[in-house]
Design a protein around this motif. Structure first.
Motif, PDB file in Angstrom:
ATOM      1  N   MET A 163       0.915  -1.121  -0.044  1.00 53.03           N
ATOM      2  CA  MET A 163       0.009   0.040  -0.184  1.00 53.03           C
ATOM      3  C   MET A 163       0.879   1.161  -0.150  1.00 53.03           C
ATOM      4  SD  MET A 163      -3.172  -0.805   0.180  1.00 53.03           S
ATOM      5  CE  MET A 163      -4.131   0.617   0.861  1.00 53.03           C
ATOM      6  N   GLU A 180     -11.709  11.926   3.984  1.00 59.70           N
ATOM      7  CA  GLU A 180     -10.596  11.863   3.062  1.00 59.70           C
ATOM      8  C   GLU A 180      -9.062  11.689   3.392  1.00 59.70           C
ATOM      9  OE1 GLU A 180     -11.126  14.806  -0.170  1.00 59.70           O
ATOM     10  OE2 GLU A 180     -13.008  15.294   0.723  1.00 59.70           O
ATOM     11  N   ILE A 217      -8.698   8.138   5.180  1.00 63.43           N
ATOM     12  CA  ILE A 217      -8.809   6.996   4.296  1.00 63.43           C
ATOM     13  C   ILE A 217      -7.611   7.070   3.091  1.00 63.43           C
ATOM     14  CG2 ILE A 217     -10.180   5.902   2.135  1.00 63.43           C
ATOM     15  CD1 ILE A 217     -12.758   6.571   3.459  1.00 63.43           C
ATOM     16  N   PHE A 218      -7.426   8.171   2.696  1.00 64.74           N
ATOM     17  CA  PHE A 218      -6.395   8.427   1.607  1.00 64.74           C
ATOM     18  C   PHE A 218      -4.958   8.665   2.205  1.00 64.74           C
ATOM     19  CE2 PHE A 218     -10.528   9.217  -0.322  1.00 64.74           C
ATOM     20  CZ  PHE A 218     -10.526   8.135  -1.284  1.00 64.74           C
ATOM     21  N   VAL A 242      -5.387   7.056  -5.662  1.00 69.77           N
ATOM     22  CA  VAL A 242      -6.606   6.934  -5.900  1.00 69.77           C
ATOM     23  C   VAL A 242      -7.271   8.308  -5.788  1.00 69.77           C
ATOM     24  CG1 VAL A 242      -8.736   5.804  -5.178  1.00 69.77           C
ATOM     25  CG2 VAL A 242      -6.803   4.536  -5.353  1.00 69.77           C
ATOM     26  N   TRP A 243      -6.948   8.867  -4.755  1.00 69.30           N
ATOM     27  CA  TRP A 243      -7.459  10.274  -4.334  1.00 69.30           C
ATOM     28  C   TRP A 243      -7.348  11.346  -5.407  1.00 69.30           C
ATOM     29  CZ3 TRP A 243      -5.652  15.360  -3.538  1.00 69.30           C
ATOM     30  CH2 TRP A 243      -6.744  16.084  -2.878  1.00 69.30           C
ATOM     31  N   MET A 284      -3.267   5.064  -1.961  1.00 68.99           N
ATOM     32  CA  MET A 284      -4.591   5.658  -1.722  1.00 68.99           C
ATOM     33  C   MET A 284      -4.626   6.994  -2.181  1.00 68.99           C
ATOM     34  SD  MET A 284      -6.636   3.174  -0.929  1.00 68.99           S
ATOM     35  CE  MET A 284      -7.903   3.875  -0.631  1.00 68.99           C
ATOM     36  N   LYS A 285      -3.298   7.637  -2.097  1.00 72.82           N
ATOM     37  CA  LYS A 285      -3.277   9.028  -2.512  1.00 72.82           C
ATOM     38  C   LYS A 285      -3.457   9.048  -4.093  1.00 72.82           C
ATOM     39  CE  LYS A 285       0.339  10.253   0.048  1.00 72.82           C
ATOM     40  NZ  LYS A 285       1.404  11.025   0.478  1.00 72.82           N
ATOM     41  N   SER A 300       2.638   4.945   4.893  1.00 76.74           N
ATOM     42  CA  SER A 300       1.525   5.763   5.404  1.00 76.74           C
ATOM     43  C   SER A 300       1.985   6.985   5.722  1.00 76.74           C
ATOM     44  CB  SER A 300       1.156   4.869   6.538  1.00 76.74           C
ATOM     45  OG  SER A 300       0.453   3.826   6.427  1.00 76.74           O
TER      46      SER A 300
END
Length: 390
Positions: free
Chosen positions: A4, A154, A157-158, A166-167, A163-164, A7
């Motif tokens: 992923m 936001e 989650i991101f 995706v954002w 995930m960023k 973080s």
């Protein structure tokens, strides 16, 4: 690093307790350079530029129909060509939201022209954008009224590299739907008209030339507002890459296709100076801008946003909502079409930037004489690409 990605280390927004800084800058600059007032007012060339862009998009739709393009070619054209034009048109809509097409004396003409510029974008946004955007200026950083700031959801989650990404891809959807959750307002008659006009245009394109031109328009808009070089301004404008700085300018070639939206510090200082004149503003008052951090590449901004664990949706300056009720008990949340009386601030704009803490060290910056010093050399010694430069 897991699948992923790393973080984010930031776990909350950067809460500050002073007013937004641009009102004081504006007041001081006007006292020192009263000739700035001559720059205020509409750009009378804007209507011609927008008309040409709208015509180009209509011709492109016709040519896609005639050539029977493959779906792959439609999407490539949308990303590389049509999306850039449509993104440019969203920033023309931004100009009309400030009445910079025809001036403050012709409000409805600005609204109608905004709907015209909206046509190739494919998604009705002109009137709704104006309704929220002026509050972004007047109440910059307000936890409720500034819907440009990501929601807490936001931020939670991101929160890692994947995930960023995706954002960033989903940015247009967050910009479109976030206001309805953060600060919902009933739709106005003009918004209904905007919707009807847009649907009529889309259906006309579909009726005469089929579905591919419609996908070219709408798909190009969505792609060019996501993971796309011109969309870098969404992140570059207010995401806090340097602690204590909440507005940044970009000085690069993409300003030519975005109505100078990169001159964002200048724009927030003087929202009623057209984008075409913001470079002149910087030349009149260079000491107010030349020392500030800025960007030279929106693509690099997007890359840094994604990979830097200290940057993410939480990397925004935020202020507690302090707007009460008016003299008659009404909620003070609306901005009129006129020039707003922006709130004052007590910040000294020529002092070294103030550093605000959210209880966690940034890991990037510390105050120093005359500006910012990096904990490594990330910000003070890098002058290339999209790095923040002084």
């Amino acid at each position: 690093m897991g699948i992923m990605g790393s973080s984010n280390s930031r776990l909350d927004f950067e809460w500050v307790y002073d007013d937004e800084p641009h009102a004081t800058r504006r007041k001081e600059m006007l006292m020192k350079y009263p000739e700035i007032k001559k720059l205020m007012g509409p750009d009378y060339h804007l209507k011609y530029h927008v008309a040409v862009l709208v015509l180009i998009q209509i011709i492109a739709c016709w040519m896609i129909h005639l050539s029977q393009c493959s779906w792959l070619m439609v999407m490539l054209l949308g990303y590389c060509f049509g999306g850039v034009i449509n993104h440019s048109l969203t920033l023309a809509v931004h100009e009309t939201a400030h009445n910079l097409a025809f001036g403050h004396s012709r409000l409805m003409l600005n609204r109608a022209f905004g709907m015209f510029a909206n046509l190739p974008i494919g998604i009705p946004m002109s009137i709704s954008f104006k309704k929220y955007h002026l509050e972004h200026h007047r109440y910059q950083g307000d936890e409720i009224l500034d819907t440009d700031i990501p929601s807490v959801m936001e931020g939670r989650i991101f929160c890692n590299t994947l995930m960023k990404i995706v954002w960033v891809l989903l940015q247009p959807f967050f910009y479109a739907f976030r206001p309805f959750f953060v600060n919902p307002k009933p739709p106005t008659r003009l918004e209904h008209i905007n919707l009807a006009v847009q649907l009529a245009f889309n259906l006309t394109i579909y009726y005469f030339w089929g579905v591919k031109p419609v996908v070219y328009l709408v798909g190009g808009t969505l792609m060019a507002m996501g993971l796309h070089p011109v969309a870098g301004h969404f992140i570059s404008e207010h995401y806090m890459f340097l602690k204590g700085h909440e507005t940044y300018s970009y000085y690069g070639p993409l300003n030519y296709v975005t109505f100078n939206v990169g001159y964002h510090m200048e724009h927030h200082d003087f929202p009623y100076i057209a984008g075409s004149k913001l470079e002149k503003l910087r030349h009149i008052a260079p000491e107010y801008y030349n020392h500030l951090p800025h960007y030279t590449s929106w693509s690099k901004v997007i890359y840094d946003f994604i990979v830097d664990p200290d940057i993410g949706p939480y990397a925004r300056v935020k202020r507690k909502n302090t707007i009460g009720t008016g003299a008659n008990g009404e909620q003070v949340t609306q901005i009129t079409d006129g020039v707003p009386n922006l709130p004052s601030t007590h910040a000294n704009i020529l002092a070294s930037p103030k550093i605000h803490s959210n209880g966690k060290a940034s890991g990037h910056t510390e105050t120093c004489l005359g500006g910012i010093a990096g904990s490594g050399s990330k910000f003070c010694s890098s002058f290339a690409g999209g790095d923040i430069v002084f």
